[in-house]
Design a protein around this motif. Structure first.
Motif, PDB file in Angstrom:
ATOM      1  N   THR A   1      -9.597  -3.134  -4.805  1.00 13.08           N
ATOM      2  CA  THR A   1      -9.773  -3.719  -3.475  1.00 13.08           C
ATOM      3  C   THR A   1     -10.795  -4.849  -3.501  1.00 13.08           C
ATOM      4  OG1 THR A   1      -9.245  -1.582  -2.485  1.00 13.08           O
ATOM      5  CG2 THR A   1     -10.333  -3.191  -1.077  1.00 13.08           C
TER       6      THR A   1
ATOM      7  N   VAL B   1      -4.512  -2.360   4.688  1.00 15.13           N
ATOM      8  CA  VAL B   1      -4.492  -1.153   3.862  1.00 15.13           C
ATOM      9  C   VAL B   1      -4.486   0.091   4.738  1.00 15.13           C
ATOM     10  CG1 VAL B   1      -5.862   0.201   2.243  1.00 15.13           C
ATOM     11  CG2 VAL B   1      -5.520  -2.232   1.831  1.00 15.13           C
TER      12      VAL B   1
ATOM     13  N   LEU C   1      -9.255   2.212  -6.745  1.00 13.78           N
ATOM     14  CA  LEU C   1      -9.115   1.399  -5.535  1.00 13.78           C
ATOM     15  C   LEU C   1     -10.406   0.663  -5.193  1.00 13.78           C
ATOM     16  CD1 LEU C   1      -6.767   0.887  -3.608  1.00 13.78           C
ATOM     17  CD2 LEU C   1      -6.375   2.643  -5.327  1.00 13.78           C
TER      18      LEU C   1
ATOM     19  N   ARG D   1      -7.855  -7.382   5.124  1.00 15.02           N
ATOM     20  CA  ARG D   1      -7.313  -6.530   4.068  1.00 15.02           C
ATOM     21  C   ARG D   1      -7.534  -5.056   4.391  1.00 15.02           C
ATOM     22  NH1 ARG D   1      -6.633 -11.128   2.764  1.00 15.02           N
ATOM     23  NH2 ARG D   1      -5.172 -10.758   4.427  1.00 15.02           N
ATOM     24  N   ALA D   2      -8.715  -4.711   4.908  1.00 12.85           N
ATOM     25  CA  ALA D   2      -8.989  -3.315   5.246  1.00 12.85           C
ATOM     26  C   ALA D   2      -8.027  -2.820   6.318  1.00 12.85           C
ATOM     27  CB  ALA D   2     -10.438  -3.167   5.714  1.00 12.85           C
TER      28      ALA D   2
ATOM     29  N   THR E   1     -11.317   2.018  -0.761  1.00 15.31           N
ATOM     30  CA  THR E   1     -11.184   0.756  -0.033  1.00 15.31           C
ATOM     31  C   THR E   1     -12.498   0.353   0.619  1.00 15.31           C
ATOM     32  OG1 THR E   1      -8.842   1.218   0.374  1.00 15.31           O
ATOM     33  CG2 THR E   1      -9.916  -0.419   1.781  1.00 15.31           C
TER      34      THR E   1
ATOM     35  N   THR F   1       0.826  -1.205   0.000  1.00 11.81           N
ATOM     36  CA  THR F   1       0.000   0.000   0.000  1.00 11.81           C
ATOM     37  C   THR F   1       0.859   1.253   0.000  1.00 11.81           C
ATOM     38  OG1 THR F   1      -1.759  -1.141   1.186  1.00 11.81           O
ATOM     39  CG2 THR F   1      -1.778   1.249   1.256  1.00 11.81           C
TER      40      THR F   1
ATOM     41  N   ARG G   1      -8.280   6.959  -1.226  1.00 13.69           N
ATOM     42  CA  ARG G   1      -8.031   5.530  -1.069  1.00 13.69           C
ATOM     43  C   ARG G   1      -8.917   4.951   0.027  1.00 13.69           C
ATOM     44  NH1 ARG G   1      -3.754   1.931  -2.399  1.00 13.69           N
ATOM     45  NH2 ARG G   1      -3.888   0.066  -1.132  1.00 13.69           N
ATOM     46  N   ILE G   2      -9.135   5.703   1.107  1.00 11.06           N
ATOM     47  CA  ILE G   2     -10.028   5.231   2.166  1.00 11.06           C
ATOM     48  C   ILE G   2     -11.435   5.029   1.618  1.00 11.06           C
ATOM     49  CG2 ILE G   2     -11.150   5.922   4.314  1.00 11.06           C
ATOM     50  CD1 ILE G   2      -8.507   7.248   5.098  1.00 11.06           C
TER      51      ILE G   2
ATOM     52  N   GLY H   1     -14.816  -0.827  -2.209  1.00  9.78           N
ATOM     53  CA  GLY H   1     -14.420  -2.137  -2.715  1.00  9.78           C
ATOM     54  C   GLY H   1     -14.693  -3.251  -1.730  1.00  9.78           C
ATOM     55  N   THR H   2     -14.477  -2.988  -0.431  1.00  9.08           N
ATOM     56  CA  THR H   2     -14.778  -3.994   0.584  1.00  9.08           C
ATOM     57  C   THR H   2     -16.263  -4.324   0.603  1.00  9.08           C
ATOM     58  OG1 THR H   2     -12.933  -3.187   1.926  1.00  9.08           O
ATOM     59  CG2 THR H   2     -14.604  -4.530   3.034  1.00  9.08           C
TER      60      THR H   2
END
Length: 739
Positions: free
Chosen positions: A151, A177, A147, A173-174, A98, A75, A94-95, A101-102
């Protein structure tokens, strides 16, 4: 005599001459150190901060006993940027990406549990849509959408066959990252931070000085066509990237965030000044080509005087100097109308065409000085908040209007967005279908690699070249990872030794990524080395799995490169023609849209579309030159049409004097719009006839109001706009005049 000679070197060293030489030596050394610190020193500082942040993220992830600490280190290498504002902006998006994507991975896993084919179709649709949205919105929003897709693939693909572990994998993963985000942001902001606001200020100073020198060259002798286009194109690229710079500066500095509208106005005024200088250069070029010696001799002293004013103010190193330059330009502009009238009197016996050339040149010069004067005032007041506010009030811009001008304007062709969606879906779909059909153990990583390369190359100037560079980087990462797994990791013990072993390799990848033209090698090497051979809390010594995973990543890069080059090349003629049509449509908008705010929308849209074309087209290619010339013609005619409409709207009394006036202006705008919608000899001839008819009608009106000074000046400005449009349509170098 010998004792005197023996004492002479010592007295010279300690005497005034020796002191002077030592001072000069120290000054030279300080200058060399400053030059190094502002060039190569920044690169080494970036490497130090990147490696520090990567190892810090790895250590914290290990300390927290996360499942894959190498994801946190990866990352950092994806996220790190030279300036703290850039890292903070990317971290923010990115937050968001992410989190999105999660959520998508969890939703798809819940809908298609134990159905890998449907799950794969859903994942392809989600990732491709995210990449397409990234191309649509660009800048740092691009990163958030990328992302969101990447993600989802990173979380969901490895858990297709084990949906019961999807939720825990998503949380892990979260967390990994998040550790990478926090470490990169903290190191960038706390360890010798490089402020984006300082870099922005320096870039603005360089732009001011460069444009001043450019204006001096245009006014003094004129430039060759290719020289003018090349230097003007550099300003186009700088204008297009300014909005992204303004975005990440706002993340770094609250004071700069409060000046966001001021920066937007500064960029808008710079676009106006560029357009005015281009128009003046085009007219002077045509006058030189037609041999209008008397007109050039009449307007020449004003050009020389203005050029001398510009030379006196370049380079501008302080805001005060820009303020002084604006004052000099204001005085020059205030005296210009009276002096032009005196110069014009001896020319009244010349032909009507020559008089029109002189009037148009004087009007363009007056407008250019006014635009650059406004830019100088805004530039000088940029770093003084109170004066900035007074300037806004002086120009009559309300806070609401300023807020509106602070929003970036972007234009992306819908077919380009659809093209990106289809290209990503095909590449990821092929990798996914092969994985499902063969049950390849490393096939999931191949799908993740395909997702990554499609995302990172979505706005790259040459997607094929970057994909090939990333493939070579993946090969080098695999070989280096094999060496580390077999010979380095077994022979070290403890985290300090691990950091000492990893630091040179990570620094090498980060260094290559900073090199222009070789960034793909560095990105591929750094990211894939971390993914393939980055250490976890419990290192798995499985060289065969490492090689298999490396082959999977390299194959996905090569697959993308082939697809980009053969099936979906970004410079396909139909796609370029679509974007070119959008570029020409900016002139159509200038002819037909409502006038309030039209100039800014026109300028911003034209420069944005041109920057997209310059990214897609090959450097020094004929199509790239054609795109730039269409952009210049669009700015030239579109700006003149906006001026014409504004002047005609102010001269509303013309409807009383001549009922056909308003319909003639509308007819002129319609024919010019038709020319840019469908360029061709027929539409060009029709536009020329209409502009000529409008000119005759304006000349009749001018004779009617000749005794009324204000109305006469209004109509003379209208005639200058019409004459300039006609000269632009007749220009043999114009793109719609090519045979």
């Amino acid at each position: 005599m010998k004792p005197d000679h023996a004492i002479e070197p010592s007295s010279d060293f300690f005497g005034p001459r020796g002191v002077m030489r030592r001072r000069l030596g120290r000054a030279k050394l300080n200058r060399v150190l400053r030059d190094w610190a502002s060039s190569d020193g920044l690169t080494w500082l970036h490497l130090l901060k990147t490696v520090t942040a990567g190892l810090l993220a790895l250590g914290i992830a290990m300390l927290l006993d996360l499942q894959q600490p190498r994801i946190a280190m990866t990352t950092v290498f994806v996220l790190m940027q030279p300036f703290s504002g850039m890292v903070l902006a990317k971290s923010f998006y990115r937050i968001l990406g992410t989190a999105g994507g999660t959520a998508a991975a969890l939703v798809l896993g819940g809908l298609f549990a134990q159905q890998p084919e449907l799950y794969m179709l859903g994942m392809i649709a989600w990732v491709s849509a995210c990449i397409a949205a990234a191309v649509r919105y660009r800048h740092f929003r691009w990163y958030g959408f990328v992302l969101a897709g990447y993600t989802a693939a990173l979380i969901g693909i490895p858990n297709v066959t084990t949906p019961e572990g999807l939720f825990l994998a998503a949380l892990a993963r979260a967390a990994e990252v998040a550790v990478g985000i926090v470490c990169s942001s903290a190191v960038s902001a706390l360890l010798l931070p490089q402020r984006s606001s300082l870099a922005l200020r320096r870039n603005l100073q360089i732009r001011y000085a460069d444009f001043t020198a450019f204006a001096v060259d245009v006014l003094a002798r004129g430039l060759e066509r290719h020289q003018f286009e090349r230097r003007f194109a550099d300003f186009v690229d700088e204008i297009a990237g300014f909005e992204a710079t303004r975005t990440f500066v706002a993340f770094e500095d609250p004071a700069m965030r409060s000046r966001s509208a001021h920066l937007a106005r500064l960029n808008s005024e710079f676009m106006d000044a560029c357009a005015r200088l281009h128009a003046l250069n085009q007219l002077l070029k045509r006058l030189r080509a037609s041999g209008a010696v008397s007109i050039l001799a009449a307007i020449g002293p004003y050009l020389d005087e203005l050029g001398a004013l510009f030379e006196a103010q370049a380079p501008v190193e302080a805001d005060v100097e820009a303020s002084h330059a604006a004052a000099d330009l204001r005085l020059f502009r205030a005296n210009l109308p009276r002096r032009v009238r005196e110069t014009r009197r001896p020319l009244e016996a010349a032909s009507a065409e020559s008089l029109a050339d002189f009037d148009t040149a004087a009007e363009l010069l007056y407008r250019f000085v006014g635009e650059w004067m406004n830019y100088s005032q805004t530039y000088a007041s940029l770093w003084r908040k109170s004066e900035s506010r007074q300037q806004s009030l002086r120009r009559g811009s309300s806070p609401k209007k300023s807020d509106c001008t602070s929003r970036p304007i972007s234009h992306t062709n819908h077919f380009a967005v659809l093209f990106t969606f289809l290209r990503s879906a095909v590449v990821i779909g092929i990798a996914g279908a092969f994985w499902i059909a063969t049950n390849w153990p490393s096939g999931g990583l191949a799908v993740i690699g395909a997702t990554l390369v499609c995302a990172l190359t979505s706005t790259a100037p040459s997607a094929t070249r970057m994909a090939m560079q990333m493939a070579i980087g993946a090969v080098l990462a695999t070989l280096t990872g094999y060496v580390f797994m077999c010979y380095v990791y077994p022979n070290i013990d403890g985290f300090p030794l691990l950091c000492a072993a990893l630091a040179p390799v990570l620094a090498l990848g980060a260094f290559i990524a900073t090199r222009r033209g070789a960034a793909g090698f560095g990105i591929g090497f750094s990211v894939f080395f971390c993914l393939l051979a980055g250490p976890d809390n419990v290192v798995s010594y499985a060289p065969d799995l490492l090689i298999n995973n490396g082959i999977a990543l390299t194959a996905s890069m090569l697959l993308a490169a082939v697809a980009f080059a053969v099936v979906f090349p970004a410079d396909m003629r139909w796609l370029i023609d679509r974007i070119m049509g959008d570029l020409r449509a900016q002139t159509v908008s200038a002819c037909k849209e409502a006038l309030p705010g039209l100039n800014r929308r026109f300028q911003a849209g034209t420069h944005d579309l041109t920057s997209q074309l310059r990214v897609l087209l090959t450097r020094r290619s004929r199509r790239r030159r054609d795109a730039l010339r269409w952009m210049l013609a669009t700015i030239e005619v579109g700006h003149a049409v906006i001026d014409l409409r504004n002047e005609a709207a102010r001269a509303d009394y013309a409807d009383i004097l001549q009922p056909r006036w308003r319909s003639m202006i509308e007819h002129t705008c319609d024919d010019l719009a038709r020319l840019f919608e469908r360029p061709g000899p027929g539409s060009l001839e029709r536009a020329l006839v209409t502009v000529r008819s409008a000119t005759w009608l304006a000349q009749d009106l001018l004779r009617t109001v000749h005794a009324e000074r204000d109305r006469r000046h209004d109509l003379q400005r209208i005639l200058s706009c019409l004459h300039f449009i006609r000269s632009a349509l007749l220009d043999k170098d114009a793109p719609f005049n090519r045979r």
